[in-house]
Design a protein around this motif. Structure first.
Motif, PDB file in Angstrom:
ATOM      1  N   ALA A  34       0.831  -1.214   0.000  1.00 58.62           N
ATOM      2  CA  ALA A  34       0.000   0.000   0.000  1.00 58.62           C
ATOM      3  C   ALA A  34       0.863   1.260   0.000  1.00 58.62           C
ATOM      4  CB  ALA A  34      -0.936  -0.007   1.207  1.00 58.62           C
ATOM      5  N   PHE A  35       1.865   1.298   0.870  1.00 61.07           N
ATOM      6  CA  PHE A  35       2.753   2.464   0.929  1.00 61.07           C
ATOM      7  C   PHE A  35       3.648   2.548  -0.298  1.00 61.07           C
ATOM      8  CE2 PHE A  35       1.977   1.861   5.595  1.00 61.07           C
ATOM      9  CZ  PHE A  35       1.279   3.048   5.776  1.00 61.07           C
ATOM     10  N   ASP A  36       4.071   1.400  -0.803  1.00 64.55           N
ATOM     11  CA  ASP A  36       4.964   1.368  -1.965  1.00 64.55           C
ATOM     12  C   ASP A  36       4.313   1.908  -3.226  1.00 64.55           C
ATOM     13  OD1 ASP A  36       7.050   0.368  -0.524  1.00 64.55           O
ATOM     14  OD2 ASP A  36       6.758  -1.721  -1.124  1.00 64.55           O
ATOM     15  N   VAL A  37       2.989   1.832  -3.315  1.00 63.84           N
ATOM     16  CA  VAL A  37       2.301   2.322  -4.518  1.00 63.84           C
ATOM     17  C   VAL A  37       1.556   3.637  -4.260  1.00 63.84           C
ATOM     18  CG1 VAL A  37       2.127   0.034  -5.535  1.00 63.84           C
ATOM     19  CG2 VAL A  37       0.239   0.883  -4.137  1.00 63.84           C
ATOM     20  N   GLY A  38       1.823   4.282  -3.119  1.00 61.00           N
ATOM     21  CA  GLY A  38       1.337   5.641  -2.926  1.00 61.00           C
ATOM     22  C   GLY A  38       0.076   5.820  -2.127  1.00 61.00           C
ATOM     23  N   TYR A  39      -0.345   4.793  -1.364  1.00 62.04           N
ATOM     24  CA  TYR A  39      -1.544   4.934  -0.533  1.00 62.04           C
ATOM     25  C   TYR A  39      -1.139   5.183   0.918  1.00 62.04           C
ATOM     26  CZ  TYR A  39      -4.469   3.705  -4.433  1.00 62.04           C
ATOM     27  OH  TYR A  39      -5.113   3.737  -5.640  1.00 62.04           O
ATOM     28  N   GLU A  40      -1.986   5.941   1.623  1.00 61.37           N
ATOM     29  CA  GLU A  40      -1.660   6.327   2.985  1.00 61.37           C
ATOM     30  C   GLU A  40      -1.992   5.246   4.001  1.00 61.37           C
ATOM     31  OE1 GLU A  40      -3.534  10.031   3.768  1.00 61.37           O
ATOM     32  OE2 GLU A  40      -2.261  11.171   2.382  1.00 61.37           O
ATOM     33  N   SER A  41      -2.799   4.281   3.601  1.00 56.64           N
ATOM     34  CA  SER A  41      -3.163   3.203   4.515  1.00 56.64           C
ATOM     35  C   SER A  41      -3.474   1.942   3.737  1.00 56.64           C
ATOM     36  CB  SER A  41      -4.384   3.599   5.355  1.00 56.64           C
ATOM     37  OG  SER A  41      -5.541   3.683   4.536  1.00 56.64           O
ATOM     38  N   ALA A  42      -3.370   0.800   4.423  1.00 57.54           N
ATOM     39  CA  ALA A  42      -3.701  -0.475   3.804  1.00 57.54           C
ATOM     40  C   ALA A  42      -5.186  -0.555   3.484  1.00 57.54           C
ATOM     41  CB  ALA A  42      -3.296  -1.620   4.731  1.00 57.54           C
ATOM     42  N   SER A  43      -6.015   0.075   4.312  1.00 60.94           N
ATOM     43  CA  SER A  43      -7.466   0.012   4.081  1.00 60.94           C
ATOM     44  C   SER A  43      -7.856   0.770   2.821  1.00 60.94           C
ATOM     45  CB  SER A  43      -8.226   0.573   5.292  1.00 60.94           C
ATOM     46  OG  SER A  43      -7.840   1.917   5.545  1.00 60.94           O
ATOM     47  N   ALA A  44      -7.226   1.939   2.581  1.00 64.53           N
ATOM     48  CA  ALA A  44      -7.519   2.701   1.369  1.00 64.53           C
ATOM     49  C   ALA A  44      -7.065   1.926   0.128  1.00 64.53           C
ATOM     50  CB  ALA A  44      -6.819   4.057   1.422  1.00 64.53           C
ATOM     51  N   PHE A  45      -5.907   1.302   0.219  1.00 66.32           N
ATOM     52  CA  PHE A  45      -5.405   0.494  -0.895  1.00 66.32           C
ATOM     53  C   PHE A  45      -6.320  -0.697  -1.163  1.00 66.32           C
ATOM     54  CE2 PHE A  45      -2.866  -3.375  -1.814  1.00 66.32           C
ATOM     55  CZ  PHE A  45      -2.603  -3.113  -3.150  1.00 66.32           C
ATOM     56  N   THR A  46      -6.733  -1.391  -0.107  1.00 67.10           N
ATOM     57  CA  THR A  46      -7.602  -2.560  -0.259  1.00 67.10           C
ATOM     58  C   THR A  46      -8.932  -2.181  -0.881  1.00 67.10           C
ATOM     59  OG1 THR A  46      -6.563  -3.697   1.602  1.00 67.10           O
ATOM     60  CG2 THR A  46      -8.781  -4.415   0.980  1.00 67.10           C
ATOM     61  N   ALA A  47      -9.499  -1.036  -0.465  1.00 63.42           N
ATOM     62  CA  ALA A  47     -10.770  -0.580  -1.034  1.00 63.42           C
ATOM     63  C   ALA A  47     -10.622  -0.273  -2.524  1.00 63.42           C
ATOM     64  CB  ALA A  47     -11.254   0.657  -0.282  1.00 63.42           C
ATOM     65  N   MET A  48      -9.520   0.397  -2.900  1.00 64.25           N
ATOM     66  CA  MET A  48      -9.281   0.699  -4.306  1.00 64.25           C
ATOM     67  C   MET A  48      -9.117  -0.587  -5.115  1.00 64.25           C
ATOM     68  SD  MET A  48      -6.597   0.513  -6.660  1.00 64.25           S
ATOM     69  CE  MET A  48      -5.218   0.306  -5.520  1.00 64.25           C
ATOM     70  N   PHE A  49      -8.361  -1.507  -4.588  1.00 58.55           N
ATOM     71  CA  PHE A  49      -8.095  -2.759  -5.287  1.00 58.55           C
ATOM     72  C   PHE A  49      -9.394  -3.550  -5.471  1.00 58.55           C
ATOM     73  CE2 PHE A  49      -6.388  -6.887  -6.179  1.00 58.55           C
ATOM     74  CZ  PHE A  49      -5.137  -6.674  -6.725  1.00 58.55           C
ATOM     75  N   ASN A  50     -10.190  -3.583  -4.432  1.00 54.08           N
ATOM     76  CA  ASN A  50     -11.469  -4.303  -4.497  1.00 54.08           C
ATOM     77  C   ASN A  50     -12.393  -3.695  -5.543  1.00 54.08           C
ATOM     78  OD1 ASN A  50     -13.329  -6.220  -3.797  1.00 54.08           O
ATOM     79  ND2 ASN A  50     -13.378  -5.702  -1.625  1.00 54.08           N
ATOM     80  N   ARG A  51     -12.436  -2.367  -5.618  1.00 51.73           N
ATOM     81  CA  ARG A  51     -13.263  -1.703  -6.629  1.00 51.73           C
ATOM     82  C   ARG A  51     -12.789  -2.044  -8.035  1.00 51.73           C
ATOM     83  NH1 ARG A  51     -12.827   2.709  -3.108  1.00 51.73           N
ATOM     84  NH2 ARG A  51     -11.226   3.656  -4.429  1.00 51.73           N
ATOM     85  N   SER A  52     -11.484  -2.159  -8.211  1.00 51.19           N
ATOM     86  CA  SER A  52     -10.928  -2.387  -9.546  1.00 51.19           C
ATOM     87  C   SER A  52     -11.069  -3.831 -10.007  1.00 51.19           C
ATOM     88  CB  SER A  52      -9.443  -1.997  -9.558  1.00 51.19           C
ATOM     89  OG  SER A  52      -9.280  -0.620  -9.261  1.00 51.19           O
TER      90      SER A  52
END
Length: 258
Positions: A225-243
């Motif tokens: 999550a941090f390596d690809v520019g997200y501030e939290s794992a939850s924000a990254f997971t939500a984006m990934f799930n939507r995609s």
């Protein structure tokens, strides 16, 4: 990197296979081949850039590159490579664009078998059958979503390469436009004209590709999550799930079971 042209006259074989091992950080500079190429990493992650697109190729995926297409290959970590070169006319594979394909267990077995065959002789009936199976299976294999469109303008290409090298960076449109040496309006207009999507959508796709690549190496989701520019794992997971319709923890297993 070994190439088809390095092995002399193999014109009698409609499909020729090679195998090799590459260390982390290896890069094969832009080149092309007289035959179409199927690049497959049985382990490790490759990045492949062609004239108008860039692909991430994690394990259990392969990329199809038509003949005479300039491309470069780089390896994030150690890569076990299996490459097949196709006579497009003889195999009925002409006219297929660059794309990434899912590799089933059956297709993987065919790739591995062809890559280790001795080709300095006429091929046997068994090998003819393997090649026929390979071509039929490859034609039925679904595409995989691991690509971003690349611009042709060298100024935009410079910006795109910088984003791909550091996807976690959050440069503004004004900063990216300055890097390209353009005004903001000209930059955004030309970018969409050449890639078909806006800068934000393009950067989002790059981050998805990077995330999939890192997932395949076993990195923790919080770290990714941090390596690809997200501030939290939850924000990254939500984006990934939507995609993709599944959380990152389930993505690779869901693709294998499809």
């Amino acid at each position: 990197m070994k190439h088809f042209e390095d092995f002399g006259d193999l014109s009698a074989w409609p499909v020729v296979g090679l195998h090799d091992e590459y260390s982390a950080g290896f890069r094969d500079e832009p080149h092309s081949h007289s035959r179409a190429q199927l690049l497959y990493a049985s382990s490790g992650v490759m990045s492949v850039t062609v004239e108008n697109a860039s692909f991430v190729v994690p394990p259990q995926r392969a990329v199809w590159i038509p003949s005479c297409h300039m491309h470069s290959v780089s390896c994030r970590g150690p890569v076990s490579l299996r490459t097949l070169y196709f006579d497009e006319e003889a195999t009925g594979m002409a006219g297929r664009d660059c794309h990434v394909v899912e590799v089933s267990d059956f297709l993987r077995a065919l790739i591995v078998e062809l890559a280790r065959l001795e080709t300095q002789r006429a091929f046997t009936e068994r090998e003819h059958s393997i090649i026929k199976l390979m071509v039929g299976e490859l034609k039925e294999t679904p595409d995989a979503p691991y690509a971003v469109p690349m611009p042709s303008d060298f100024r935009l290409m410079r910006v795109c390469q910088a984003i791909m090298e550091r996807p976690e960076e959050t440069h503004s449109l004004d900063e990216l436009a300055r890097k390209a040496g353009m005004g903001r309006r000209t930059f955004t207009r030309l970018f969409k004209q050449q890639t078909g999507i806006g800068v934000a959508a393009w950067r989002h796709q790059v981050r998805l590709m990077e995330a999939i690549s890192l997932l395949s190496t076993g990195r923790p989701i919080t770290s990714i999550a941090f390596d690809v520019g997200y501030e939290s794992a939850s924000a990254f997971t939500a984006m990934f799930n939507r995609s993709f319709g599944v959380p990152p923890s389930q993505y690779l297993s869901s693709r294998v079971s499809d």
